[in-house]
Write an enzyme that holds these catalytic residues in place. Structure first.
Site, short mmCIF file in Angstrom:
data_model
loop_
_atom_site.label_atom_id
_atom_site.label_comp_id
_atom_site.label_asym_id
_atom_site.label_seq_id
_atom_site.Cartn_x
_atom_site.Cartn_y
_atom_site.Cartn_z
CG HIS A 102 -1.83 -1.00 1.46
ND1 HIS A 102 -2.66 -1.41 0.45
CD2 HIS A 102 -2.13 -1.75 2.54
CE1 HIS A 102 -3.44 -2.37 0.92
NE2 HIS A 102 -3.13 -2.60 2.18
CG HIS A 116 -7.01 1.91 1.66
ND1 HIS A 116 -5.72 1.81 1.20
CD2 HIS A 116 -7.53 0.66 1.57
CE1 HIS A 116 -5.48 0.56 0.84
NE2 HIS A 116 -6.57 -0.16 1.06
CD GLU A 163 -3.63 2.70 -3.36
OE1 GLU A 163 -3.91 1.49 -3.25
OE2 GLU A 163 -3.95 3.39 -4.33
CB THR A 182 -4.39 0.83 -6.96
OG1 THR A 182 -4.40 0.37 -5.61
CG2 THR A 182 -3.17 1.67 -7.23
FE1 F3S Z 1 -0.51 -3.50 -6.83
FE2 F3S Z 1 -2.74 -3.67 -8.12
FE3 F3S Z 1 -2.06 -5.54 -6.47
S1 F3S Z 1 -1.93 -1.88 -7.14
S2 F3S Z 1 -0.87 -4.52 -4.90
S3 F3S Z 1 -1.00 -5.03 -8.37
S4 F3S Z 1 -4.12 -4.75 -6.75
#
Ligand code: F3S
Length: 288
Positions: A76, A126, A128, A171
């Site tokens: 994150h 969150h 992130e 994301t």
């Molecule tokens: Fe990265 Fe996407 Fe997984 S941001 S941690 S690849 S859900």
């Protein structure tokens, strides 16, 4: 009885990378800690503790207090302030921040250089999002977190007064929510600079599970109950397949609910390692 696993299921690139980095670190350092649980998956966190002695700490100072010589930042990411605190510790820092999250941090920072406000479509609490917001502040702008139409309405008047507004996304945000919020802003006369920073891993898992859920009699979602992307996956599937269970391990499976099922669909959130999916498939195949 047939078990069908969704085409895209389980641990994403970022989660696999963080697991690799933490296990590699245990071969080089005496005591490795993670800043917060590495992933939202209690079984994996317990395995890291039992097999490798990796525990999680709540703050950089706690890492030093417990005698760690290496601290791992999870996928994150963290705030700039925490990054600075970690650098000052004098112990090894392994940055397992997912490259996709790094991309959001950079995109938000760039927008923040020219925008009065940068909207982060995501949950303010969150980790992130907290990290991304810190990059916006460091570039001299103001972050505003919005995760629903209601929250947009609460902030709309203030946003409309701004000369320039940027937008990025957490994301794991759903594309639909992101697009609806951006469209609503435009319908209200705003002209935001939009960078869609949604990671495809989540939507790919949702689309694959949703597709499969139309064609099975029962569905099992595997992964941490504390994982929001796994819980959301279960909610999506349950709309088409009411006989859906969300389990963390084989012993949680309700076999009574599966007794009349000819086909069972199976998927897992982006924080569920492949081994846990395989364990459930093996268990179903040998017990039904
Ligand atoms: Fe990265 Fe996407 Fe997984 S941001 S941690 S690849 S859900």
């Amino acid at each position: 009885m047939k078990v069908l696993v969704a085409k895209k299921a389980g641990a994403c690139f970022g989660v696999n990378r963080s697991l690799d980095l933490v296990t590699q670190a245990t071969t080089k350092f005496k005591k490795v800690v993670t800043l917060g649980d590495l992933i939202h998956n209690p079984a994996t966190v317990a395995q890291l503790r039992e097999e490798y002695g990796v525990v999680s700490v709540n703050s950089p100072s706690e890492a030093v207090e417990c005698g760690a010589d290496c601290v791992v930042v999870r996928s994150h990411g963290v705030t700039i302030h925490v990054e600075e605190e970690l650098c000052a510790l004098g112990i090894e820092v392994v940055d397992a921040t997912c490259p996709h999250v790094k991309f959001v941090q950079k995109a938000a920072f760039e927008l923040a250089k020219t925008c009065d406000v940068v909207v982060v479509v995501g949950r303010a609490d969150h980790p992130e999002v907290r990290g991304v917001c810190s990059y916006i502040v460091s570039a001299g702008s103001t972050p505003v977190c919005i995760s629903s139409q209601d929250e947009l309405q609460q902030n709309l008047v203030a946003l409309q007064k701004c000369n320039s507004v940027g937008v990025v996304s957490q994301t794991t945000q759903s594309s639909k929510t992101f697009q609806n919020i951006v469209n609503s802003m435009k319908e209200c006369g705003m002209n935001p600079q939009v960078k869609n920073t949604i990671c495809a891993a989540t939507s790919q898992r949702q689309a694959a599970a949703e597709e499969l859920s139309h064609n099975v009699d029962a569905f099992i979602i595997v992964g941490g109950k504390n994982s929001s992307n796994t819980t959301h996956l279960a909610d999506i599937v349950a709309k088409n397949c009411r006989n859906t269970q969300h389990v963390e391990s084989p012993d949680e499976i309700d076999f009574l609910a599966l007794r009349n099922a000819n086909t069972i669909g199976l998927s897992a959130g982006a924080s569920t390692p492949r081994g846990q999916i395989e364990a459930i498939v093996d268990f179903l195949n040998s017990n039904l």
